[in-house]
Write an enzyme that holds these catalytic residues in place. Structure first.
Site, PDB file in Angstrom:
ATOM      1  N   LYS A 131      38.479  43.922  41.931  1.00  0.00           N
ATOM      2  CA  LYS A 131      38.061  43.117  41.272  1.00  0.00           C
ATOM      3  C   LYS A 131      37.836  42.005  41.608  1.00  0.00           C
ATOM      4  O   LYS A 131      36.272  41.003  40.801  1.00  0.00           O
ATOM      5  CB  LYS A 131      39.372  43.138  39.698  1.00  0.00           C
ATOM      6  CG  LYS A 131      39.674  43.811  38.930  1.00  0.00           C
ATOM      7  CD  LYS A 131      40.518  44.267  37.826  1.00  0.00           C
ATOM      8  CE  LYS A 131      40.830  45.192  36.342  1.00  0.00           C
ATOM      9  NZ  LYS A 131      42.346  44.933  35.614  1.00  0.00           N
ATOM     10  N   GLU A 201      47.851  41.867  37.740  1.00  0.00           N
ATOM     11  CA  GLU A 201      46.186  41.392  38.006  1.00  0.00           C
ATOM     12  C   GLU A 201      45.506  40.732  36.866  1.00  0.00           C
ATOM     13  O   GLU A 201      45.548  40.117  37.367  1.00  0.00           O
ATOM     14  CB  GLU A 201      45.908  42.343  38.195  1.00  0.00           C
ATOM     15  CG  GLU A 201      45.743  42.763  39.762  1.00  0.00           C
ATOM     16  CD  GLU A 201      44.978  43.738  40.391  1.00  0.00           C
ATOM     17  OE1 GLU A 201      43.835  43.244  40.804  1.00  0.00           O
ATOM     18  OE2 GLU A 201      44.452  45.036  40.096  1.00  0.00           O
ATOM     19  N   HIS A 205      44.900  36.379  36.039  1.00  0.00           N
ATOM     20  CA  HIS A 205      43.633  35.659  36.243  1.00  0.00           C
ATOM     21  C   HIS A 205      44.151  34.521  35.084  1.00  0.00           C
ATOM     22  O   HIS A 205      43.217  33.146  34.443  1.00  0.00           O
ATOM     23  CB  HIS A 205      43.152  36.327  35.015  1.00  0.00           C
ATOM     24  CG  HIS A 205      42.445  37.751  36.568  1.00  0.00           C
ATOM     25  ND1 HIS A 205      41.340  36.658  36.904  1.00  0.00           N
ATOM     26  CD2 HIS A 205      42.273  38.547  36.571  1.00  0.00           C
ATOM     27  CE1 HIS A 205      40.630  37.902  37.889  1.00  0.00           C
ATOM     28  NE2 HIS A 205      41.040  39.250  37.606  1.00  0.00           N
TER      29      HIS A 205
END
Lengths: 338, 338
Positions: A131, A201, A205
């Protein structure tokens, strides 16, 4: 690809491996199961691996992993090892391509796996659904090394980056100049605990979080965070490799690419339809926007694993032609795997 | 493609030619004009051609064609000829790729042009934006011959087939099985007389018309037909090569692909947004539909010429690697031309 090559693939399925056997790896095995053009022969998790050049049984793999915690317990085919990936690479000499269904935690992990492949002397195709922009930058730095090693590495080949990046690259064709690429995703999962690594994950962010901080959270801490947000993770201006991939493909500067979305961790229904909007100027000077929208009924697993194997097949065709190095989802058309 | 290859292309633009200089050919020349990676050096119409390895001036070409009826009248660079294509191919030895902006009338015309290229010994890239399934079937039959001749032929590389076929091929990646691909286009043109050949190709798809009948219509007859329909052409179940292209790419049988649309010949505003809907079954058994929709402000010319040159660039990269033969828009990712 010619009809002869298609026939060749059907008669000689591409032998593939899956590294990582969490939610994504298990879904990948399920995607592969009915396919005649690909055969799952190898898989590894943190504690062990399994290899059978005649094919692994998907249900046995999943049952063993879920009940005992590692593919290493698989009867007759499993081997427990704390160096599972390195051992599997060396042992599984019939594997033409691997899907790296690994969480990239820490952020240097995927590059370190690529380095293991290079060091082992193995030649073939690697596909990731990585990503972060910074993770692809690490792989970019290894491009010449991958090429010299005879490895065709397809990076950013999941949903986003991946399918949506490719749609943006395609849509760009109508325009003389691209002004913005805006990716907005909606993800709905009934039970986040099936995607522990992926959710961490995503959390990484959020404002105030880092990859390290998210990785070190206990399940109880993740649960507490989700309780405060009603199970929703709202993500804006994410570091997503779609930007560098479109920049490498010469489509637009990475600053023109934005990625955001909403993840609902308590509802399988998507909070919004995942889409990418490509705005640009045509040769006549008109400003317009193309839109590619994913059907709500397609899961994250379908939108990641499908493209991953589609790019793996495309990568195998490149590899068989002697084309090695690093490629992204924005440069190569994935091929449909039957 | 590596950064070095990109630099190489910028410093040494791809020299391209355009065959056919009607509405589409002229638009193609305009699309090329601002690009640094490609240089228009050759163009031909029915009565003549022009060639200058240092580049043709687009405005002079258009003015000459519109005022005198042929590029053959272009001062210093033009040559009148009733064998314009054959002569240009032989003379223009610096051309790496041609966009065949020719109406495929009669339906064997494009294949006959490909044959001229094969016969001439010219090696390079050819791109068409051909529409009919039967026309691509003729080219398919020439695949081995094209390969042996060192020609990389990219077929069906306009808007539809082309951009929308590629979007369908991409969207298919989320699914285990494709149930339907439905392309619906809206085209609005202010003045049909600027696209005389294209409109006749559309008319040929109407019930009661054939390619030959449409081709033989006078402008007055076309005008009379359009008067009866308020300027609208409603097309259903058209013979469009998207079907064979998706079949060749292994995505679904051609019977699952339908193409229809509405052409408004009296209004530049599109009567509906052009889109492709891809419906399939995911590996989990869910039925869903992805949708790719073109912005209304993008013209037919932008959606045809942009992809055509994007596929030409991709074709040049294949050709430079020694990869020849016949490819469709569903198999190769077009590359953005700067």
């Amino acid at each position: 690809m010619s009809a002869d090559q298609v026939t060749d693939i059907i008669n000689n399925p591409i032998r593939v491996g899956i590294l990582g056997f969490g939610g994504l790896g298990q879904a990948a095995a399920r995607v592969l199961a009915p396919k005649s053009e690909m055969l799952l022969v190898a898989a590894a998790d943190q504690k062990g691996y399994a290899y059978n050049p005649a094919g692994l049984n998907r249900d046995r793999c999943v049952t063993t992993y879920q009940s005992q915690g590692s593919l290493g317990y698989l009867e007759s085919e499993g081997i427990l090892s704390d160096r599972s990936i390195a051992e599997l690479i060396t042992k599984a000499d019939k594997v033409e391509g691997y899907f790296l269904a690994l969480p990239n935690l820490p952020n240097t992990f995927m590059a370190s796996v690529a380095q293991q492949f290079i060091n082992s002397g193995w030649r073939g195709v690697l596909v990731d659904a990585i990503k972060r922009t910074s993770a692809i930058e690490q792989l970019l730095a290894m491009k010449n090394e991958l090429q010299a090693a005879g490895i065709t590495y397809m990076t950013g080949c999941g949903a986003t980056p991946g399918l949506l990046t490719a749609a943006a690259a395609l849509a760009a064709q109508s325009y003389a100049e691209i002004h913005s690429v805006k990716i907005t995703f909606g993800v709905g999962i009934a039970n986040w605990e099936a995607y522990r690594a992926t959710i961490r994950e995503d959390i990484a962010h959020l404002p105030g979080y880092t990859v390290e901080k998210a990785q070190s959270m206990t399940d109880a801490e993740v649960e507490a965070l989700l309780d405060r947000t009603d199970g929703l993770l709202k993500l804006e201006n994410m570091e997503h490799a779609d930007d560098i991939m479109l920049e490498i493909a010469g489509i637009c500067g990475r600053d023109r690419v934005t990625v955001g979305g909403i993840v609902d961790t308590r509802n399988p229904k998507k909070p919004l339809s995942t889409n990418v909007q490509i705005t640009g100027r045509t040769f006549e000077g008109k400003i317009s926007t193309h839109t590619f929208t994913l059907g709500d009924e397609t899961s994250m697993a379908a939108n990641v694993c499908g493209p991953a194997f589609g790019y793996l097949k495309a990568g195998v065709n490149l590899h068989r032609r002697g084309i090695y190095g690093l490629f992204t989802a924005a440069e190569i058309m994935p091929q449909f795997v039957k």
